[in-house]
Enzyme design. Structure first.
Site, short mmCIF file in Angstrom:
data_model
loop_
_atom_site.label_atom_id
_atom_site.label_comp_id
_atom_site.label_asym_id
_atom_site.label_seq_id
_atom_site.Cartn_x
_atom_site.Cartn_y
_atom_site.Cartn_z
N HIS A 206 8.51 1.21 0.89
CA HIS A 206 7.57 1.83 1.84
C HIS A 206 8.26 2.40 3.08
O HIS A 206 7.63 2.52 4.13
CB HIS A 206 6.48 0.84 2.29
CG HIS A 206 5.59 0.39 1.17
ND1 HIS A 206 4.39 -0.25 1.40
CD2 HIS A 206 5.70 0.48 -0.17
CE1 HIS A 206 3.81 -0.53 0.24
NE2 HIS A 206 4.60 -0.10 -0.73
N ASP B 51 1.72 6.05 -8.28
CA ASP B 51 1.51 6.54 -6.92
C ASP B 51 2.52 5.89 -5.97
O ASP B 51 3.11 4.85 -6.29
CB ASP B 51 0.09 6.26 -6.43
CG ASP B 51 -0.18 4.76 -6.21
OD1 ASP B 51 0.15 3.98 -7.12
OD2 ASP B 51 -0.72 4.40 -5.15
N GLU C 147 -2.39 2.31 -6.99
CA GLU C 147 -2.14 0.89 -6.78
C GLU C 147 -1.85 0.61 -5.31
O GLU C 147 -2.25 -0.43 -4.77
CB GLU C 147 -0.94 0.45 -7.63
CG GLU C 147 -0.69 -1.06 -7.65
CD GLU C 147 0.27 -1.55 -6.57
OE1 GLU C 147 0.47 -2.78 -6.47
OE2 GLU C 147 0.82 -0.71 -5.81
N GLU C 148 -1.17 1.54 -4.65
CA GLU C 148 -0.76 1.32 -3.26
C GLU C 148 -1.93 1.26 -2.28
O GLU C 148 -1.78 0.78 -1.16
CB GLU C 148 0.22 2.41 -2.82
CG GLU C 148 1.56 2.38 -3.55
CD GLU C 148 2.42 1.19 -3.17
OE1 GLU C 148 1.97 0.37 -2.35
OE2 GLU C 148 3.53 1.06 -3.70
#
Length: 422
Positions: A384, A80, A175-176
């Site tokens: 990000h 993800d 995970e994010e």
């Protein structure tokens, strides 16, 4: 090298953004698109026991090619991408033989990746960089890690003369948003230890991370016509501001580094009647972490006492929940797994950068579930956001590290080094 580039681009051009507001696993249906692709790819390169469960967790096996007993090791990455910045319609750009100057990501919007601001770029002069087009993130976090694991397994399969024990690989969703390890079946994975390929610059090796908690705070107000509000109105938005001002001013992400912890306001929304504040609490030191959580409750009690007579009930409602803990406690007792990774890097001429993670990975939760799991560099920078990039040479080096770790573990050489230290 082109094979690596093609594989990486095939992953990042699939949108896998996760959603913290979803209650499903995976949190977004589109994560299945890459998950299903990975299952087929693992089978195609010759991996065995390839499985995917109903929550999209993928596992596969590379059988041992030695006759003696070797610990089973694992490598883990997540597919993800963060909801902090869009991962839809990623259009990677290839910058060959980077010359050390500004990289124009998007001329129309005047978005420039500059070494004047991002000094780490100068580490990669002469290398091939993959960047964004300035409108999305890249997704090297953690599709670079996936590229590295799949490519390393493919290399070992094609070169059976390289000796290794049984290797397990695992790919996770979400995970994010802090849920990557929630449904990870450690018993099924059946490894002695593992590594997440989820770090940043080349050389990173991490076995310490933040203790983490999240706080959701609701502020209650009273709406009264502003012309007649004296002594009657309570503006919940101003209460939230009052609460934030009670927090240490310099203990925020942009003012801290290394082992320094922080409070970080992540969301604020509301009206006169009700305001919602969300913040995260981070610290490497367990004692300081506890004190940070206590401070949130202390401020809450102070404000409730202050407004008790005027409001008649609690005006601040606080919910603090732990998210994950520092993996150091679980890794230090089996420190040879760090020694192996460090030796693998040194064998390849890579200077190990052993430092604490200012964040968390699947590995910290997995370590507390019984699978010691430190973190190794995946090669990307500026995760990000639109300035994210990854040097292709760093991806190749990470592949080489995985192969080296497999070889060292199979040879048992690390045991000799451990004995010497004793």
């Amino acid at each position: 090298m082109q094979h690596i580039i093609d594989r990486f681009i095939s992953y990042v051009t699939i949108d896998t953004e996760s959603d913290p507001n979803s209650e499903t696993t995976p949190s977004t249906a589109k994560q299945w698109d890459l998950a299903n692709k990975l299952v087929e790819e693992l089978k195609a390169i010759g991996m065995q026991d390839v499985t995917i469960d109903d929550k999209s967790y993928i596992m596969a096996t590379l059988p041992s090619n030695v006759s003696h007993e070797v610990p089973t090791i694992g490598f883990v990455s997540h597919f993800d991408t963060t909801p902090d910045f869009t991962g839809k319609d990623v259009k990677p750009q290839i910058v060959k033989n980077y010359d050390g100057n500004d990289i124009v990501l998007n001329a129309e919007k005047n978005i420039v990746l500059s070494p004047k601001y991002f000094k780490d770029l100068l580490l990669y002069k002469g290398q091939t960089l993959i960047t964004t087009d300035g409108t999305t993130l890249l997704g090297a976090d953690d599709k670079a890690g996936i590229t590295e694991i799949v490519s390393a397994m493919e290399f070992l399969i094609k070169n059976p003369e390289i000796k290794h024990g049984k290797i397990r690989v695992g790919f996770t969703p979400d995970e994010e948003i802090g849920r990557g390890a929630h449904h990870f079946d450690v018993e099924k994975f059946a490894c002695d230890w593992a590594y997440t390929m989820d770090g940043s610059q080349i050389g990173e090796l991490e076995y310490e991370n933040f203790n983490a908690a999240g706080a959701k705070i609701t502020f209650k107000g009273k709406s009264v016509h502003p012309g007649y509000a004296k002594g009657k109105m309570i503006n919940s938005m101003l209460l939230a501001n009052e609460f934030i001002n009670e927090l240490p001013k310099d203990e925020i992400p942009q003012e801290t580094k290394g082992y320094e912890g922080f409070f970080h306001v992540t969301q604020l929304s509301g009206s006169i009647e009700e305001t919602h504040l969300e913040l995260i609490i981070r610290d490497h030191d367990a004692r300081k972490f506890k004190k940070r959580k206590e401070l949130i409750h202390t401020i809450t009690k102070k404000m409730n006492k202050k407004y008790a007579k005027q409001f008649g009930e609690d005006i601040v409602i606080t919910d603090v929940k732990d998210q994950y803990y520092n993996m150091k406690e679980k890794v230090v007792p089996v420190f040879h797994i760090i020694d192996i990774a460090e030796k693998a890097m040194k064998n390849l001429g890579i200077k190990p950068l052993i430092k604490p993670i200012r964040g968390g990975t699947d590995g910290c939760q997995l370590s507390y579930k019984g699978l010691p799991c430190p973190n190794i560099f995946a090669g990307g920078h500026n995760f990000h956001g639109k300035y994210e990039y990854v040097p292709v040479e760093s991806i190749q080096k990470a592949i080489d590290v995985i192969v080296q770790i497999a070889q060292i573990t199979a040879s048992g050489d690390y045991k000799k080094d451990t004995d010497k230290k004793k």
